[in-house]
Design an enzyme around this catalytic site. Structure first.
Site, mmCIF file in Angstrom:
data_model
loop_
_atom_site.group_PDB
_atom_site.id
_atom_site.type_symbol
_atom_site.label_atom_id
_atom_site.label_comp_id
_atom_site.label_asym_id
_atom_site.label_seq_id
_atom_site.Cartn_x
_atom_site.Cartn_y
_atom_site.Cartn_z
ATOM 1 N N TYR A 186 16.861 12.117 -11.717
ATOM 2 C CA TYR A 186 16.980 10.793 -11.223
ATOM 3 C C TYR A 186 16.678 9.921 -12.509
ATOM 4 O O TYR A 186 17.361 9.038 -12.683
ATOM 5 C CB TYR A 186 16.374 10.532 -10.008
ATOM 6 C CG TYR A 186 16.764 11.311 -8.650
ATOM 7 C CD1 TYR A 186 17.931 12.067 -8.563
ATOM 8 C CD2 TYR A 186 15.936 11.491 -7.827
ATOM 9 C CE1 TYR A 186 18.261 12.624 -7.314
ATOM 10 C CE2 TYR A 186 16.091 12.422 -6.622
ATOM 11 C CZ TYR A 186 17.333 12.929 -6.488
ATOM 12 O OH TYR A 186 17.676 13.638 -5.360
ATOM 13 N N GLU A 216 6.382 31.277 -3.572
ATOM 14 C CA GLU A 216 5.369 30.304 -2.373
ATOM 15 C C GLU A 216 6.399 30.708 -1.202
ATOM 16 O O GLU A 216 7.461 30.234 -0.825
ATOM 17 C CB GLU A 216 5.609 28.834 -2.914
ATOM 18 C CG GLU A 216 4.703 28.114 -1.915
ATOM 19 C CD GLU A 216 4.545 26.750 -2.295
ATOM 20 O OE1 GLU A 216 5.789 26.243 -2.548
ATOM 21 O OE2 GLU A 216 3.535 26.184 -2.436
ATOM 22 N N TRP A 236 5.499 17.115 4.375
ATOM 23 C CA TRP A 236 5.212 17.120 5.602
ATOM 24 C C TRP A 236 3.811 17.757 6.064
ATOM 25 O O TRP A 236 3.423 17.595 7.323
ATOM 26 C CB TRP A 236 6.272 17.613 6.610
ATOM 27 C CG TRP A 236 6.894 18.828 5.935
ATOM 28 C CD1 TRP A 236 8.045 19.118 5.219
ATOM 29 C CD2 TRP A 236 6.275 20.522 5.866
ATOM 30 N NE1 TRP A 236 8.250 20.426 4.995
ATOM 31 C CE2 TRP A 236 7.183 21.077 5.231
ATOM 32 C CE3 TRP A 236 5.054 20.883 6.336
ATOM 33 C CZ2 TRP A 236 7.081 22.383 5.047
ATOM 34 C CZ3 TRP A 236 4.899 22.102 6.396
ATOM 35 C CH2 TRP A 236 5.863 23.005 5.579
ATOM 36 N N SER A 268 8.196 20.340 -3.048
ATOM 37 C CA SER A 268 8.628 21.455 -3.815
ATOM 38 C C SER A 268 8.793 21.074 -5.071
ATOM 39 O O SER A 268 9.380 20.162 -5.523
ATOM 40 C CB SER A 268 9.871 22.073 -2.751
ATOM 41 O OG SER A 268 11.089 21.163 -2.878
ATOM 42 N N LEU A 301 6.628 11.535 -0.126
ATOM 43 C CA LEU A 301 5.326 12.541 0.526
ATOM 44 C C LEU A 301 6.172 13.834 1.254
ATOM 45 O O LEU A 301 7.402 13.801 1.687
ATOM 46 C CB LEU A 301 4.815 11.679 1.329
ATOM 47 C CG LEU A 301 4.182 10.379 1.023
ATOM 48 C CD1 LEU A 301 3.554 9.679 2.466
ATOM 49 C CD2 LEU A 301 3.362 10.491 -0.015
ATOM 50 N N CYS A 315 -0.158 23.577 -0.292
ATOM 51 C CA CYS A 315 0.327 23.788 -1.602
ATOM 52 C C CYS A 315 -0.684 24.573 -2.279
ATOM 53 O O CYS A 315 -0.322 25.391 -3.318
ATOM 54 C CB CYS A 315 0.395 22.550 -2.212
ATOM 55 S SG CYS A 315 -0.702 21.366 -2.270
ATOM 56 N N GLU A 344 3.566 16.655 -7.949
ATOM 57 C CA GLU A 344 2.454 17.847 -7.379
ATOM 58 C C GLU A 344 3.372 18.731 -6.587
ATOM 59 O O GLU A 344 3.894 18.469 -5.603
ATOM 60 C CB GLU A 344 1.522 16.812 -6.421
ATOM 61 C CG GLU A 344 0.583 15.894 -7.088
ATOM 62 C CD GLU A 344 -0.381 16.684 -8.106
ATOM 63 O OE1 GLU A 344 -0.635 17.569 -8.162
ATOM 64 O OE2 GLU A 344 -0.942 15.540 -8.678
ATOM 65 N N CYS A 345 3.909 19.974 -6.995
ATOM 66 C CA CYS A 345 4.301 20.763 -6.581
ATOM 67 C C CYS A 345 3.959 22.080 -6.072
ATOM 68 O O CYS A 345 2.789 22.048 -5.649
ATOM 69 C CB CYS A 345 5.508 21.026 -7.424
ATOM 70 S SG CYS A 345 6.564 19.464 -8.136
ATOM 71 N N LYS A 395 12.654 30.795 7.077
ATOM 72 C CA LYS A 395 12.240 31.287 5.712
ATOM 73 C C LYS A 395 11.171 32.049 5.678
ATOM 74 O O LYS A 395 11.022 33.256 4.754
ATOM 75 C CB LYS A 395 11.985 29.664 4.616
ATOM 76 C CG LYS A 395 11.679 30.271 3.371
ATOM 77 C CD LYS A 395 11.509 28.638 2.655
ATOM 78 C CE LYS A 395 10.355 29.041 1.449
ATOM 79 N NZ LYS A 395 9.725 28.166 0.917
HETATM 80 P P1 NAP Z 1 10.421 18.812 -0.210
HETATM 81 O O1 NAP Z 1 11.611 19.318 0.596
HETATM 82 O O2 NAP Z 1 10.300 19.084 -1.807
HETATM 83 O O3 NAP Z 1 10.193 17.418 0.230
HETATM 84 C C1 NAP Z 1 9.213 16.480 -0.308
HETATM 85 C C2 NAP Z 1 9.745 15.053 -0.168
HETATM 86 O O4 NAP Z 1 11.074 14.818 -1.142
HETATM 87 C C3 NAP Z 1 10.247 14.785 1.285
HETATM 88 O O5 NAP Z 1 9.882 13.215 1.458
HETATM 89 C C4 NAP Z 1 11.768 14.904 1.220
HETATM 90 O O6 NAP Z 1 12.202 14.303 2.115
HETATM 91 C C5 NAP Z 1 11.948 14.739 -0.223
HETATM 92 N N1 NAP Z 1 13.460 14.890 -0.643
HETATM 93 C C6 NAP Z 1 13.886 16.111 -0.083
HETATM 94 N N2 NAP Z 1 15.111 16.360 -0.777
HETATM 95 C C7 NAP Z 1 15.278 15.289 -1.741
HETATM 96 C C8 NAP Z 1 16.325 14.904 -2.691
HETATM 97 N N3 NAP Z 1 17.218 15.720 -2.617
HETATM 98 N N4 NAP Z 1 16.163 13.855 -3.241
HETATM 99 C C9 NAP Z 1 14.981 12.879 -3.114
HETATM 100 N N5 NAP Z 1 13.918 13.496 -2.260
HETATM 101 C C10 NAP Z 1 14.238 14.285 -1.695
HETATM 102 O O7 NAP Z 1 9.077 19.540 0.232
HETATM 103 P P2 NAP Z 1 8.240 19.472 1.688
HETATM 104 O O8 NAP Z 1 9.410 20.695 2.418
HETATM 105 O O9 NAP Z 1 8.224 18.392 2.486
HETATM 106 O O10 NAP Z 1 6.948 20.248 1.551
HETATM 107 C C11 NAP Z 1 6.727 21.456 1.107
HETATM 108 C C12 NAP Z 1 6.557 21.701 -0.339
HETATM 109 O O11 NAP Z 1 5.417 20.735 -1.038
HETATM 110 C C13 NAP Z 1 5.946 23.052 -0.825
HETATM 111 O O12 NAP Z 1 6.716 23.645 -2.020
HETATM 112 C C14 NAP Z 1 4.598 22.835 -1.223
HETATM 113 O O13 NAP Z 1 4.041 23.790 -2.267
HETATM 114 C C15 NAP Z 1 4.792 21.249 -1.793
HETATM 115 N N6 NAP Z 1 3.626 20.801 -1.737
HETATM 116 C C16 NAP Z 1 2.625 20.463 -2.836
HETATM 117 C C17 NAP Z 1 1.288 19.678 -2.883
HETATM 118 C C18 NAP Z 1 0.792 19.434 -4.220
HETATM 119 O O14 NAP Z 1 -0.040 18.779 -4.237
HETATM 120 N N7 NAP Z 1 1.192 20.318 -5.244
HETATM 121 C C19 NAP Z 1 0.788 19.001 -1.624
HETATM 122 C C20 NAP Z 1 1.809 19.612 -0.635
HETATM 123 C C21 NAP Z 1 3.015 20.112 -0.510
HETATM 124 P P3 NAP Z 1 12.771 15.229 3.446
HETATM 125 O O15 NAP Z 1 11.765 14.974 4.414
HETATM 126 O O16 NAP Z 1 13.814 14.427 4.012
HETATM 127 O O17 NAP Z 1 13.158 16.469 3.002
HETATM 128 MG MG MG Z 2 11.732 19.102 3.243
#
Ligand code: NAP
Ligand code: MG
Length: 497
Positions: free
Chosen positions: A255, A400, A167, A245, A165, A302, A267-268, A352
């Site tokens: 993976y 984004e 944040w 992301s 998930l 998002c 869902e990115c 950022k």
């Molecule tokens: P993120 O950094 O991609 O993190 C998402 C999840 O993946 C978090 O639980 C994160 O853990 C985990 N994660 C991070 N690095 C990882 C790795 N190397 N291996 C495995 N898991 C890993 O995204 P975010 O910063 O939480 O959220 C912002 C992004 O989400 C934005 O780009 C937004 O567009 C996207 N988003 C998309 C939707 C949709 O429905 N399309 C909805 C909401 C958000 P950590 O918390 O430790 O980083």
């Molecule tokens: Mg993150």
């Protein structure tokens, strides 16, 4: 935490004392034995509590429990109507704890308390209820074999599901994944974002209290590298459903390729357009929708409508009205019910977003509103900001931001509007405004995005699928009946006569 629901004020008081806690909910792991890290309130940077750190061992213990529970069948082989009954008991408990959950998401993610109360938590609960109610109304199929054989086409739960998930909507994203995955009989392991684990922790505790087996719904907290990665690489996880992301989404595909070819649903991110034609009868009437698309949840959304593509003849008039409308968008402490724009989630993300403000200036966009970062306490606040004269070559048009920055670009023809709308690598959502139904239809089908809303900003609701084209997503949809497809396998059972 006690089993009595806490009030918003009680949660805020615990947060002030640094006493909130979230950790693994894996049978056999003791809370006090879990090493942890501090988690901060985004509006003032204060420490509000601790979150347990994950590891490959913790993830492995969770997967073993999830698998043996799935094989034992205490949840997976329960009749769908029974699963519904248990989940509805959970829903009733969540309703009793709605204020507590709203306060946890507010303090943990910096989301305005009024929105947590009025939108996030009610929608979270409604989502879980909707999937509980739906699961005993799903039928299989019988193949057209004639009399020689009987072919059954049935859907079975996939097995062990990882839900990873973001944040930005902590409780809601939990429900979008867990609702259909759990209702359809899987064992689900949730990995919340490191910044926002509190509401997920509480919701899983309440699920167990309602009678969901501990082996059917588990929580592993921690960072992407120490917790998300081992989940993605684990050979006994069948599906990972991910929201976050695009960059991390790609990692989950790697993976999977490097391990057991688990199914991955992504869902990115997005860079969604809002297209406004000059034939809109009343510009005033669309102001709230345009502002909501751009600035709701601080733009940390998002499906944020971060690009305003507007017909040149009405551009200045619309911008003027947007600026007036922004007067009502009070920036400040998210625990104050009057606040509409809270802080950015954390320092790194704030930096950022600030980088985008600077890039927009350097690239020659014209600042027409906002542009300041605000020092309120030591929180990470960014003013709602509008840049005009943004061109497709600029970072603000293509990338984004995930912050309150709206990029305005003018067009002169419908053809140009469509080309601009589609001119990014993303395709999550779009809004368009016009009085011409034929044009609306041409545009709605011409825009390459998972959701197009006409004459308003909306993602649809729980009844409609949500997900992206292009870099915005892959492999399935959240919401609607389509979401079940992420979490079931199709099996043929062939009886030979
Ligand atoms: P993120 O950094 O991609 O993190 C998402 C999840 O993946 C978090 O639980 C994160 O853990 C985990 N994660 C991070 N690095 C990882 C790795 N190397 N291996 C495995 N898991 C890993 O995204 P975010 O910063 O939480 O959220 C912002 C992004 O989400 C934005 O780009 C937004 O567009 C996207 N988003 C998309 C939707 C949709 O429905 N399309 C909805 C909401 C958000 P950590 O918390 O430790 O980083
Ligand atoms: Mg993150």
């Amino acid at each position: 935490m006690t089993n009595q629901p806490l009030t918003v004020e009680q949660i805020f008081a615990r947060a002030r004392e640094g006493r909130l806690w979230a950790g693994h909910l894996v049978p056999g792991l003791q809370a006090e034995a879990q090493p942890s890290f501090a988690t901060l309130a985004p509006h003032d940077g204060s420490e509000i509590g601790q979150v347990a750190r994950g590891s490959a061992e913790v993830v492995d213990a969770a997967v073993r429990t999830a698998r043996s529970g799935f094989v034992d069948g205490a949840w997976s082989r329960l009749a769908p109507a029974e699963r519904k009954r248990v989940m509805l008991r959970w829903v009733a408990l969540l309703e009793q704890h709605a204020e507590e959950l709203a306060a946890l998401d507010c303090i943990d993610a910096g989301k305005p308390i009024t929105e947590c109360r009025e939108t996030d938590i009610p929608e979270t609960i409604n989502t879980l209820a909707w999937y509980a109610e739906a699961v005993d109304k799903l039928y299989g199929k019988v193949a057209p074999t004639g009399g020689d054989a009987l072919g059954l086409i049935v859907k079975e739960p996939v097995g062990v599901v990882g839900a990873v998930l973001p944040w930005n909507f902590p409780a809601q994203m939990f429900a979008w994944k867990v609702g259909p995955a759990l209702a359809s009989g899987n064992s689900v392991i949730v990995k919340p974002a490191e910044q926002t684990s509190m509401s997920a922790f509480r919701m899983v505790q309440l699920a167990h209290q309602a009678g969901v087996p501990e082996s059917a719904l588990l929580l592993v907290t921690g960072h992407g590298e120490d917790t998300g990665q081992p989940l993605g690489l684990h050979p006994d996880v069948d599906v990972v459903s991910f929201t976050g992301s695009t960059e991390v989404g790609r990692k989950f595909l790697e993976y999977s390729a490097r391990s057991n070819l688990k199914e991955i649903v992504l869902e990115c991110g997005g860079k969604s357009p809002q297209v406004v034609f000059a034939d809109v009868p009343d510009l005033e009437a669309i102001v709230d929708d345009v502002l909501n698309a751009a600035f709701w949840n601080m733009g940390e959304n998002c499906s944020c409508g971060s690009r305003l593509i507007v017909e040149r003849s009405i551009k200045d008039a619309l911008i003027e009205k947007l600026i007036v409308g922004l007067d009502a968008w009070r920036v400040g402490d998210p625990t104050d019910p009057a606040t509409r724009i809270g802080p950015m989630i954390e320092q790194v993300h704030f930096d950022k977003v600030r980088g985008f403000l600077e890039a927009a200036k350097e690239e020659g966009a014209r600042l027409v509103h906002g542009g300041q970062t605000l020092a309120q306490g030591s929180g990470w606040f960014v003013e709602p900001t509008i840049y005009d004269e943004v061109t497709p070559g600029m970072r603000l048009f293509q990338e984004e931001v995930f912050g309150p920055l709206l990029a305005v670009t003018a067009f002169d023809s419908e053809e140009e509007a469509l080309a601009l709308a589609n001119d990014t690598a993303y395709g999550l959502a779009a809004s368009l405004y016009t009085a011409d139904i034929k044009r609306a239809n041409r545009m709605a089908f011409g825009i390459r995005a998972g959701t197009v809303s006409v004459n308003g900003f909306s993602e649809g609701d729980i009844t409609t699928p949500f997900g992206g084209y292009k870099l915005s997503g892959f492999g399935g949809r959240d919401n609607g009946m389509e979401a079940f497809e992420q979490y079931v396998q199709t099996k043929t059972v062939w009886y030979v006569n």
